[in-house]
Design an enzyme around this catalytic site. Structure first.
Site, PDB file in Angstrom:
ATOM      1  N   HIS A 145       9.712   0.556  -1.152  1.00 49.88           N
ATOM      2  CA  HIS A 145       9.280   1.453  -2.148  1.00 49.88           C
ATOM      3  C   HIS A 145       8.418   2.332  -1.319  1.00 49.88           C
ATOM      4  O   HIS A 145       8.530   3.752  -1.616  1.00 49.88           O
ATOM      5  CB  HIS A 145       8.234   0.656  -3.206  1.00 49.88           C
ATOM      6  N   HIS A 152       2.846  -6.188  -2.836  1.00 46.77           N
ATOM      7  CA  HIS A 152       2.855  -5.899  -1.362  1.00 46.77           C
ATOM      8  C   HIS A 152       1.402  -6.164  -0.906  1.00 46.77           C
ATOM      9  O   HIS A 152       0.391  -5.892  -1.559  1.00 46.77           O
ATOM     10  CB  HIS A 152       3.467  -4.642  -0.947  1.00 46.77           C
TER      11      HIS A 152
END
Length: 394
Positions: free
Chosen positions: A164, A211
């Site tokens: 991302h 993350h």
């Protein structure tokens, strides 16, 4: 340095960021420093995550929300700040398929062909490197507890680097670089917009618990380095893809070889399917670019959308008409091709089309995803412009 990297890689900074934004595990909203849970209790990724079913539950605003996470434990969480909740949920969507399938075609139909070509090429290269890196490095995602996991589909993937973050950095800054010399708008405004866009997407990966801080920083830095390496060759690559007689063959064969030789894992991960989707879409679009240049297909005026100038009503209507007609055709193509290709593969390999396990097999997943999304890319760059011309929307 090793201590700093270790801190950035662990789960506590993610949990602290979530708390500072008003997101807490149920029963843990009283404060204090989040403690890292044991690994056998936490929400892991990889094979462990795939042994469990994942789903998501919703509750009325202000109530306790829950998600069914790995290890068959129901994770409940409390949202105390809904501004951050919806901001980062929206920002996370800017790194998903829904954004790619709308924004990238929009730039082709309404802004500039060359800008769109450069973004798609950079995006596909950056995403392939990022996806492969995940399955080579095999770094785990943050643990839960202490982190709240708001997404479950990508929990089966490894974490480093954040794709991302890579995609957001690549798309925003390649768009900024490609347009800064073609359109008259303040340089500082474009730079700030690119920075804000990529930062929001990066922070959303922390907020959703997908993350670690190091994953996000690593993803953004890798993307920035790749962008700097690719920038000097932009014009040469663009010219080659438009004029070389070998472009269609190269654009199809090379991505297919990469997809069929994707790094093998001892369990199923959606990274191979996602990578095939990206490379397939880029392959179809690249063939479309070549055909348009080869046969002088109708081109959109580069002045149909000019940043920095007020858009008159007629131009706004034209832009919206192009977009809605185009996206309708693209989505219809995606739906039809998914059904047709999956049906043909089911007939060839003797499995029911609703068999998800069969769809994950290499000989099924790669052609299914590649043919479907290469058709989407080709439709967006060839069929839709022809339809626009037929409807008088050029």
């Amino acid at each position: 340095m090793a201590r700093l990297l270790g801190t950035l890689r662990c789960s506590q900074p993610v949990a602290r960021f979530q708390r500072s934004c008003g997101l807490f595990l149920a029963g843990d909203e009283g404060g204090g420093d989040p403690a890292e849970g044991p690994r056998d209790r936490g929400a892991c990724n990889g094979a462990g995550a795939l042994r469990c079913l994942a789903g998501a539950g919703r509750a009325p605003p202000g109530g306790v929300r829950s998600g069914r996470g790995p290890q068959s434990c129901t994770q409940k969480y409390i949202v105390k700040n809904y501004f951050y909740y919806y901001l980062f949920k929206f920002s996370a969507a800017l790194g998903e398929e829904i954004f790619y399938i709308t924004f990238l075609p929009f730039t082709y139909w309404n802004i500039d062909h060359s800008v769109s070509r450069r973004m798609i090429i950079v995006w596909s290269i950056v995403m392939y490197i990022g996806q492969v890196s995940k399955d080579i490095l095999k770094w785990p995602r943050p643990l839960s507890p202490p982190v709240v996991k708001l997404e479950m589909r990508t929990n089966a993937e490894y974490g480093m680097p954040s794709t991302h973050a890579m995609a957001a950095t690549a798309i925003s800054f390649s768009f900024f670089i490609a347009t800064t010399n073609q359109y008259k708008y303040p340089f500082e405004l474009g730079l700030v917009a690119a920075f804000v866009f990529s930062t929001l997407v990066c922070l959303s990966r922390l907020y959703t618990g997908m993350h670690t801080v190091l994953d996000v920083i690593g993803g953004a830095l890798i993307s920035a380095v790749l962008l700097m390496l690719l920038y000097p060759a932009w014009d040469a690559i663009d010219h080659l893809l438009l004029t070389s007689p070998f472009c269609p063959l190269f654009s199809i064969v090379v991505p297919l070889v990469l997809c069929y030789n994707y790094p093998k894992l001892d369990y199923y991960s959606p990274t191979r399917g996602d990578t095939t989707t990206i490379l397939g879409a880029a392959a179809g679009a690249t063939v479309g670019f070549w055909l348009n240049n080869r046969y002088a297909a109708p081109a959109y005026t580069s002045k149909s959308f000019q940043p920095g100038f007020p858009l008159v009503t007629s131009t706004m209507v034209l832009v919206l008409a192009r977009f809605f007609v185009g996206i309708l055709v693209v989505l219809l193509t995606r739906w039809v091709m998914k059904s047709v290709v999956l049906g043909l593969l089911g007939y060839r390999y003797k499995f029911p089309i609703r068999d998800l396990e069969a769809q994950r097999r290499l000989e099924v997943e790669v052609p299914y995803k590649f043919v479907t999304y290469s058709s989407v890319g080709f439709t967006a760059t060839v069929i839709v412009p022809l339809l626009h011309e037929l409807l008088g929307l050029m």
